[in-house]
Design a protein around this motif. Structure first.
Motif, PDB file in Angstrom:
ATOM      1  N   CYS A  26      27.214  16.370 -12.633  1.00 35.91           N
ATOM      2  CA  CYS A  26      26.295  14.776 -11.636  1.00 35.91           C
ATOM      3  C   CYS A  26      25.405  15.297 -12.153  1.00 35.91           C
ATOM      4  N   GLN A  27      24.716  13.778 -12.157  1.00 31.91           N
ATOM      5  CA  GLN A  27      23.304  13.876 -13.265  1.00 31.91           C
ATOM      6  C   GLN A  27      22.241  13.294 -12.155  1.00 31.91           C
ATOM      7  N   LEU A  28      22.490  13.588 -11.069  1.00 36.57           N
ATOM      8  CA  LEU A  28      21.114  13.999 -10.265  1.00 36.57           C
ATOM      9  C   LEU A  28      21.046  14.451  -9.815  1.00 36.57           C
ATOM     10  N   GLN A  29      19.422  15.059 -10.263  1.00 31.85           N
ATOM     11  CA  GLN A  29      19.043  16.996 -10.594  1.00 31.85           C
ATOM     12  C   GLN A  29      18.725  16.938  -8.811  1.00 31.85           C
ATOM     13  N   ARG A  30      17.779  16.920  -8.760  1.00 32.68           N
ATOM     14  CA  ARG A  30      16.408  16.742  -7.916  1.00 32.68           C
ATOM     15  C   ARG A  30      16.769  15.287  -6.511  1.00 32.68           C
ATOM     16  N   VAL A  31      16.821  15.488  -5.239  1.00 28.00           N
ATOM     17  CA  VAL A  31      16.641  14.334  -4.298  1.00 28.00           C
ATOM     18  C   VAL A  31      14.887  15.176  -3.648  1.00 28.00           C
ATOM     19  N   VAL A  32      14.081  14.037  -3.528  1.00 26.76           N
ATOM     20  CA  VAL A  32      12.825  14.505  -2.221  1.00 26.76           C
ATOM     21  C   VAL A  32      13.115  13.675  -1.062  1.00 26.76           C
ATOM     22  N   LEU A  33      13.468  13.924   0.458  1.00 29.60           N
ATOM     23  CA  LEU A  33      13.249  12.584   0.779  1.00 29.60           C
ATOM     24  C   LEU A  33      12.282  12.991   1.979  1.00 29.60           C
ATOM     25  N   LYS A  34      11.035  12.046   1.963  1.00 29.62           N
ATOM     26  CA  LYS A  34      10.027  11.947   2.543  1.00 29.62           C
ATOM     27  C   LYS A  34       9.618  11.447   4.016  1.00 29.62           C
ATOM     28  N   PHE A  35       9.517  11.433   4.802  1.00 30.00           N
ATOM     29  CA  PHE A  35       9.156  10.464   5.933  1.00 30.00           C
ATOM     30  C   PHE A  35       7.591  11.125   6.877  1.00 30.00           C
ATOM     31  N   CYS A  36       8.028  10.568   7.895  1.00 33.73           N
ATOM     32  CA  CYS A  36       7.544  11.042   8.612  1.00 33.73           C
ATOM     33  C   CYS A  36       8.055  11.805   9.774  1.00 33.73           C
ATOM     34  N   LYS A  37       7.028  12.069  10.839  1.00 32.09           N
ATOM     35  CA  LYS A  37       7.832  12.759  11.903  1.00 32.09           C
ATOM     36  C   LYS A  37       7.660  12.486  13.051  1.00 32.09           C
ATOM     37  N   ASN A  38       6.381  11.380  13.541  1.00 29.33           N
ATOM     38  CA  ASN A  38       6.408  10.417  14.735  1.00 29.33           C
ATOM     39  C   ASN A  38       6.750   9.639  14.880  1.00 29.33           C
ATOM     40  N   ASN A  39       6.529   8.393  12.957  1.00 33.73           N
ATOM     41  CA  ASN A  39       6.810   6.796  12.985  1.00 33.73           C
ATOM     42  C   ASN A  39       8.172   6.803  13.693  1.00 33.73           C
ATOM     43  N   GLY A  40       7.923   5.749  13.646  1.00 34.67           N
ATOM     44  CA  GLY A  40       9.455   5.294  14.368  1.00 34.67           C
ATOM     45  C   GLY A  40      10.783   5.004  12.933  1.00 34.67           C
ATOM     46  N   SER A  41      10.145   4.361  12.140  1.00 35.85           N
ATOM     47  CA  SER A  41      10.788   3.553  10.940  1.00 35.85           C
ATOM     48  C   SER A  41      11.395   5.089  10.193  1.00 35.85           C
ATOM     49  N   SER A  42      10.966   5.988  10.084  1.00 40.40           N
ATOM     50  CA  SER A  42      11.348   6.943   9.946  1.00 40.40           C
ATOM     51  C   SER A  42      12.478   7.746  10.733  1.00 40.40           C
ATOM     52  N   ARG A  43      13.008   7.073  12.314  1.00 34.48           N
ATOM     53  CA  ARG A  43      13.823   7.730  12.949  1.00 34.48           C
ATOM     54  C   ARG A  43      16.041   7.606  12.653  1.00 34.48           C
ATOM     55  N   GLY A  44      15.481   6.906  11.143  1.00 32.65           N
ATOM     56  CA  GLY A  44      17.392   7.247  10.855  1.00 32.65           C
ATOM     57  C   GLY A  44      17.469   8.721   9.815  1.00 32.65           C
ATOM     58  N   MET A  45      15.711   8.494   9.150  1.00 34.85           N
ATOM     59  CA  MET A  45      16.210   9.540   8.362  1.00 34.85           C
ATOM     60  C   MET A  45      15.845  10.919   8.652  1.00 34.85           C
ATOM     61  N   ARG A  46      14.833  11.201  10.321  1.00 35.36           N
ATOM     62  CA  ARG A  46      15.198  11.797  10.583  1.00 35.36           C
ATOM     63  C   ARG A  46      16.901  12.817  11.467  1.00 35.36           C
TER      64      ARG A  46
END
Length: 183
Positions: A26-46
């Protein structure tokens, strides 16, 4: 031709040598998921982090997954590949299914970015004066003036026998030879 290619990186396609011949790497080495704990736009990520991140990490042990909570910022997926390239995807108002699809896409990519001017290994100082070949190079000129749909041009040029016709002929010839042998 525009001059926009001047600002793009130039080079040859670099692929991992024989990836998939012995085993797939697999060529993908690292994934960083950046999100806000409170913001509504991050709901799907949470939601993705709470429900599907563990399964993703178990299914892809070669990919390192980092979580980076940030205040009042839009959610982002940042990916780093084995060849050193980095990509990021803005996940503003994405659902957890969308984030799962993006992670799957990043996981299956080779890491080569599209902002890359490809160079060829061959070059000629004297290109063909006839121009490049196209599927219309040797077409009949009568087709230019024909009105479509045209039943005459729709007929196949060569009438080939089908496999069924060939088998029937062989069967009939065998039967005829058997009848001659009996008489």
């Amino acid at each position: 031709m525009s001059n926009s290619h001047i600002f793009l990186k130039s080079g040859f396609i670099r692929t991992p040598s024989q990836n998939g011949v012995g085993r797939y790497v697999c060529q993908l080495q690292r994934v960083v998921l950046k999100f806000c704990k409170n913001n509504g736009s991050s709901r799907g990520m949470r939601e993705f982090v709470e429900s599907e991140l563990i399964n993703f990490a178990k299914n892809n042990p070669g990919v390192v997954v980092y979580l980076k909570p940030r205040r009042h910022r839009a959610p982002v997926i940042s990916a780093e590949f084995l060849n050193g390239d980095k990509q990021w995807v803005s996940c503003h108002n994405y659902s957890k299914q969308d984030i799962s699809k993006w992670l799957n896409l990043l996981r299956t990519q080779s890491g080569n970015t599209t902002g890359f001017r490809l160079r060829k290994l061959q070059h000629t100082d004297h290109p063909s004066i006839q121009g490049p070949w196209t599927p219309y190079t040797f077409k009949d000129p009568a087709e230019n003036l024909a009105e479509y749909p045209n039943t005459e041009l729709s007929k196949p040029k060569i009438q080939l026998k089908t496999a069924t016709d060939e088998l029937l002929e062989i069967f009939n010839s065998v039967q005829i030879s058997d009848k001659k042998g009996v008489e």
